[in-house]
Motif scaffolding. Sequence first.
Motif, PDB file in Angstrom:
ATOM      1  N   GLY A   6       0.808  -1.204   0.000  1.00 47.46           N
ATOM      2  CA  GLY A   6       0.000   0.000   0.000  1.00 47.46           C
ATOM      3  C   GLY A   6       0.844   1.258   0.000  1.00 47.46           C
ATOM      4  O   GLY A   6       2.074   1.220  -0.030  1.00 47.46           O
ATOM      5  N   PHE A   7       0.166   2.398   0.031  1.00 47.57           N
ATOM      6  CA  PHE A   7       0.839   3.690   0.101  1.00 47.57           C
ATOM      7  C   PHE A   7       0.085   4.577   1.076  1.00 47.57           C
ATOM      8  O   PHE A   7      -1.122   4.428   1.284  1.00 47.57           O
ATOM      9  N   GLU A   8       0.808   5.479   1.698  1.00 49.50           N
ATOM     10  CA  GLU A   8       0.245   6.374   2.695  1.00 49.50           C
ATOM     11  C   GLU A   8       0.411   7.806   2.229  1.00 49.50           C
ATOM     12  O   GLU A   8       1.465   8.186   1.734  1.00 49.50           O
ATOM     13  N   VAL A   9      -0.652   8.606   2.385  1.00 45.29           N
ATOM     14  CA  VAL A   9      -0.666   9.973   1.891  1.00 45.29           C
ATOM     15  C   VAL A   9      -0.895  10.934   3.042  1.00 45.29           C
ATOM     16  O   VAL A   9      -1.908  10.828   3.745  1.00 45.29           O
ATOM     17  N   ARG A  10       0.067  11.798   3.264  1.00 46.59           N
ATOM     18  CA  ARG A  10      -0.047  12.902   4.222  1.00 46.59           C
ATOM     19  C   ARG A  10      -0.570  12.445   5.584  1.00 46.59           C
ATOM     20  O   ARG A  10      -1.542  12.997   6.105  1.00 46.59           O
ATOM     21  N   GLY A  11       0.050  11.426   6.129  1.00 49.90           N
ATOM     22  CA  GLY A  11      -0.282  10.983   7.472  1.00 49.90           C
ATOM     23  C   GLY A  11      -1.372   9.946   7.558  1.00 49.90           C
ATOM     24  O   GLY A  11      -1.606   9.382   8.633  1.00 49.90           O
ATOM     25  N   GLY A  12      -2.065   9.652   6.471  1.00 48.82           N
ATOM     26  CA  GLY A  12      -3.096   8.622   6.493  1.00 48.82           C
ATOM     27  C   GLY A  12      -2.484   7.246   6.366  1.00 48.82           C
ATOM     28  O   GLY A  12      -1.266   7.076   6.239  1.00 48.82           O
ATOM     29  N   ASN A  13      -3.328   6.222   6.394  1.00 48.44           N
ATOM     30  CA  ASN A  13      -2.832   4.863   6.174  1.00 48.44           C
ATOM     31  C   ASN A  13      -3.467   4.278   4.925  1.00 48.44           C
ATOM     32  O   ASN A  13      -4.351   4.879   4.319  1.00 48.44           O
ATOM     33  N   ALA A  14      -2.995   3.102   4.548  1.00 44.87           N
ATOM     34  CA  ALA A  14      -3.407   2.517   3.271  1.00 44.87           C
ATOM     35  C   ALA A  14      -4.901   2.231   3.220  1.00 44.87           C
ATOM     36  O   ALA A  14      -5.514   2.286   2.146  1.00 44.87           O
ATOM     37  N   SER A  15      -5.516   1.908   4.351  1.00 44.10           N
ATOM     38  CA  SER A  15      -6.944   1.581   4.360  1.00 44.10           C
ATOM     39  C   SER A  15      -7.819   2.805   4.136  1.00 44.10           C
ATOM     40  O   SER A  15      -9.026   2.667   3.900  1.00 44.10           O
ATOM     41  N   GLN A  16      -7.241   4.007   4.195  1.00 41.53           N
ATOM     42  CA  GLN A  16      -8.014   5.232   3.986  1.00 41.53           C
ATOM     43  C   GLN A  16      -7.955   5.725   2.543  1.00 41.53           C
ATOM     44  O   GLN A  16      -8.478   6.786   2.236  1.00 41.53           O
ATOM     45  N   ASN A  17      -7.324   4.950   1.666  1.00 39.89           N
ATOM     46  CA  ASN A  17      -7.256   5.307   0.254  1.00 39.89           C
ATOM     47  C   ASN A  17      -8.356   4.599  -0.532  1.00 39.89           C
ATOM     48  O   ASN A  17      -8.687   3.456  -0.240  1.00 39.89           O
ATOM     49  N   GLN A  22     -15.945   8.334  -0.489  1.00 39.14           N
ATOM     50  CA  GLN A  22     -15.673   7.227   0.419  1.00 39.14           C
ATOM     51  C   GLN A  22     -14.301   7.315   1.071  1.00 39.14           C
ATOM     52  O   GLN A  22     -14.043   6.643   2.049  1.00 39.14           O
ATOM     53  N   ALA A  23     -13.399   8.094   0.526  1.00 40.11           N
ATOM     54  CA  ALA A  23     -12.015   8.076   0.985  1.00 40.11           C
ATOM     55  C   ALA A  23     -11.747   9.253   1.914  1.00 40.11           C
ATOM     56  O   ALA A  23     -12.320  10.337   1.771  1.00 40.11           O
ATOM     57  N   THR A  24     -10.871   9.053   2.886  1.00 42.58           N
ATOM     58  CA  THR A  24     -10.518  10.110   3.819  1.00 42.58           C
ATOM     59  C   THR A  24      -9.084  10.577   3.636  1.00 42.58           C
ATOM     60  O   THR A  24      -8.709  11.605   4.176  1.00 42.58           O
ATOM     61  N   SER A  25      -8.262   9.826   2.912  1.00 40.91           N
ATOM     62  CA  SER A  25      -6.864  10.194   2.747  1.00 40.91           C
ATOM     63  C   SER A  25      -6.531  10.573   1.311  1.00 40.91           C
ATOM     64  O   SER A  25      -5.980  11.640   1.054  1.00 40.91           O
ATOM     65  N   SER A  26      -6.852   9.698   0.341  1.00 39.68           N
ATOM     66  CA  SER A  26      -6.543   9.982  -1.057  1.00 39.68           C
ATOM     67  C   SER A  26      -7.396   9.118  -1.961  1.00 39.68           C
ATOM     68  O   SER A  26      -8.058   8.167  -1.510  1.00 39.68           O
ATOM     69  N   VAL A  27      -7.361   9.430  -3.252  1.00 36.79           N
ATOM     70  CA  VAL A  27      -8.057   8.660  -4.277  1.00 36.79           C
ATOM     71  C   VAL A  27      -7.082   8.403  -5.420  1.00 36.79           C
ATOM     72  O   VAL A  27      -6.478   9.336  -5.938  1.00 36.79           O
ATOM     73  N   LEU A  28      -6.899   7.143  -5.781  1.00 39.30           N
ATOM     74  CA  LEU A  28      -6.111   6.780  -6.964  1.00 39.30           C
ATOM     75  C   LEU A  28      -7.091   6.309  -8.034  1.00 39.30           C
ATOM     76  O   LEU A  28      -7.689   5.247  -7.913  1.00 39.30           O
ATOM     77  N   GLU A  29      -7.254   7.134  -9.065  1.00 39.37           N
ATOM     78  CA  GLU A  29      -8.184   6.833 -10.155  1.00 39.37           C
ATOM     79  C   GLU A  29      -7.378   6.350 -11.355  1.00 39.37           C
ATOM     80  O   GLU A  29      -6.553   7.087 -11.895  1.00 39.37           O
ATOM     81  N   THR A  30      -7.607   5.120 -11.790  1.00 44.00           N
ATOM     82  CA  THR A  30      -6.890   4.561 -12.935  1.00 44.00           C
ATOM     83  C   THR A  30      -7.885   4.154 -14.013  1.00 44.00           C
ATOM     84  O   THR A  30      -9.065   3.901 -13.727  1.00 44.00           O
TER      85      THR A  30
END
Length: 331
Positions: free
Chosen positions: A91-102, A145-153
């Motif tokens: 996973g990846f973490e964005v600005r202090g969040g964790n992977a489950s918040q993406n 639905q996301a609280t940290s980030s969104v990866l749209e592919t």
Amino acid sequence: MHNSFFVAILFLTSVIAFPQVEPDSLASVELHEVVVQGNSARDRIRNVRLGAERLELSKLNDLPSFAGENDIIKSLSFLPGVRSEGEGGGGFEVRGGNASQNLVTLDGISLYNPAHVMGIFSTFNDDALGGATLFKGPLPAMYGQATSSVLETTLAPGDMNAYHGSFTVGILAAKVKAEGPIVKDRLSFAVAARRSYVDMFLKMVPQYRGTIMNFYDVSAKVRWLAAAHHLVDVSYFTARDNMAITDIMGMYWGNTGASVNWVARPSSKVNFTTTASLTHFSPRMSMDMMNMDRKMDTYIRTYSINERIRLRLTDDHGLDLGVRSELYRVK
């Protein structure tokens, strides 16, 4: 335990043309017209979106790869404010969040735990991807639905005019891709698949012949130009991991999903996008040892229908609005 809940959320290119040139000389040389399309520096500055990073997939080959596999998830750690979940983590973490918040999506399909082999590889086959954008915040309302980030592919569509194919063999996995027209200039397909073959080597060692360790993923996309201003994309994706010791224990997990995206553009100022998608994430574990026979079957099923309307009010102003409805079933 079975739970279900329903969520509803309201929420330039530049062209340069070179004309034919006839030099003033005895020999006449005719040059064909050359059209260059791209984004100028001014356009890139004007179209910057706060908190959004559009990934340049063509540069994945320039980044370090593991076992010959280019990994879009691991490449995110090179962006500001993003770091890897850790050694061996997928996973990846964005600005202090964790992977489950993406929130991770593929053509509108929500993906859960998008990793192979407990995080060593990502679920995404780089040969199949057509585009990717990471939203680090503020997050658009349509991704509620996301609280940290969104990866749209998105998956790359097939070529409308010619057939292409490729086959790649790496250290741990092999990949194949095929694309081409079904009906020229109207209907195309693109299919990509990847499978690891570590278990084939394990079968050569007698004491490891009962070990199952493999993963695979398959993606497909059909694009239909229904009319001059109507575009329909049908996408399918499945990925699976299998790790087991025959007759003793096993771990299996993966995503299966499909989506239909219909884009209608009745005028230059109005754009409608309708998306229907479903996802089935199904981890399963079993153990049969020391007089214990246990099985655990779980799943997350997601069904969604979304409508997005984009209005271009002026050259510099626009308005996005729409409705998102989603049904979750969790076991």
